[in-house]
Scaffold this active site. Sequence first.
Site, PDB file in Angstrom:
ATOM      1  N   CYS A   1       0.836  -1.196   0.000  1.00  0.00           N
ATOM      2  CA  CYS A   1       0.000   0.000   0.000  1.00  0.00           C
ATOM      3  C   CYS A   1       0.871   1.247   0.000  1.00  0.00           C
ATOM      4  CB  CYS A   1      -0.883   0.033   1.240  1.00  0.00           C
ATOM      5  SG  CYS A   1      -1.944  -1.384   1.410  1.00  0.00           S
ATOM      6  N   THR A   2       0.307   2.330  -0.453  1.00  0.00           N
ATOM      7  CA  THR A   2       0.966   3.625  -0.358  1.00  0.00           C
ATOM      8  C   THR A   2      -0.041   4.609   0.213  1.00  0.00           C
ATOM      9  OG1 THR A   2       2.337   3.153  -2.294  1.00  0.00           O
ATOM     10  CG2 THR A   2       2.138   5.464  -1.636  1.00  0.00           C
ATOM     11  N   ASN A 178       4.792   0.613   3.494  1.00  0.00           N
ATOM     12  CA  ASN A 178       5.036  -0.709   4.102  1.00  0.00           C
ATOM     13  C   ASN A 178       6.463  -0.934   4.597  1.00  0.00           C
ATOM     14  OD1 ASN A 178       3.002  -1.396   1.519  1.00  0.00           O
ATOM     15  ND2 ASN A 178       2.281  -2.103   3.507  1.00  0.00           N
ATOM     16  N   ARG A 191       8.726   1.735  -3.699  1.00  0.00           N
ATOM     17  CA  ARG A 191       7.673   2.661  -4.154  1.00  0.00           C
ATOM     18  C   ARG A 191       7.821   4.021  -3.490  1.00  0.00           C
ATOM     19  NH1 ARG A 191       3.669   0.211  -1.507  1.00  0.00           N
ATOM     20  NH2 ARG A 191       5.089  -1.418  -0.805  1.00  0.00           N
TER      21      ARG A 191
END
Lengths: 253, 121
Positions: A1-2, A178, A191
């Site tokens: 997730c971001t 994460n 990311r």
Amino acid sequence: CTSIVAEDSTGKLYHARNLDFGLFLGWDVKNNSWTVTRELKPTVVNLDFQRNNKTVFRSTNFAGYIGMVSGVKPDLFTLTMNERFSLDGGYIGIFEWFLGRRDGMWMGFLTRSVLENATSYQDAKDKLAKTRLLAPAYFILGGKNSGEGCVITRSRTAALDIWDLDIKKGTWYVIETNYDRWKPPLVLDNRRTPAMKCLNQTSQENISLPTIYDVLSTKPVLNKLTVCTTLMEVDKGHTETYLRECPDPCSPW
Amino acid sequence: VAPDPYGEDCRSKMYPPSGPTFKGNVPTYIINLDLPPSKRWDELIRAKKTELKAVIQNIKDIANTFFPSGKIVDIVDHKISHLTDTLPYPFNEELQGIANSSGIPLGEIVIFNIFYEIFTV
């Protein structure tokens, strides 16, 4: 997730996230996709929790899941949760629960309780930082006033770090992908760097929900695990969610 | 450091969402907290029962791939449901309500709701 909380130059706060789920849960060779990720998309719903016909909070959920991973309490705070992997993980908490130690909270139930019952940004922050959990987690919290935004890094028992917005020192956004912020992300799953690059390129003057959507649409921030993108503004509890697809070539995570 | 093979320049003007990275909008449902916990999710589950069943079947298929005897699914269906009794109110009753309105075994609904704790290692 971001997850991202950002403050624009007028002091307005935005909170957005890509919900990534389904790693290693079946790869569909024919469609180049994770099978559980694909199957989850039709279950995504926006929920408006009401009492006495008035909205208490709103969330983005999978149908059948009663906890919260993204939500907004109108005019008070916004909240997302990101998965934190650890050897001292949730399976230990579950094991303890079966053995009768039940003073910890299940993650989804804590976020649900906070959205339902917390009365302010600070109250939510305290509950998320101090409640004993069954599994480690990252909580990303946004408020209504300038400077109210943070990433809380949680072990099962304590808050390991709270990273706050600090406009005077130039921290106009906080981001979580994460990984603990004081450690480099996994080389195969970075990311954070591309998301920060795009946020910096956007600049505080131009930050808005549409420009954050641009950041969350940039590969590999957008990847094969991305189920949906949620954009939130605390004012009046505004939330919008879009199902996502990552056409090839696209990172598997 | 080698460049990310999947990386790209920062996107712009992606909003409002459209095109190949946009798969669709999401419906909204009201959850009435004034209803008894066992009834709160009925409307949503009635609408999304088929989709929820598909996800859970998919997870069961993966479990059966690793444990072809079917024992894992059997344990989930027959043992994990007892975990509900130890969960706090109103969540225990909400889970029971979802199982009732979907027809999905309670143990499978419980597992779906504690997936996070299971997958944090």
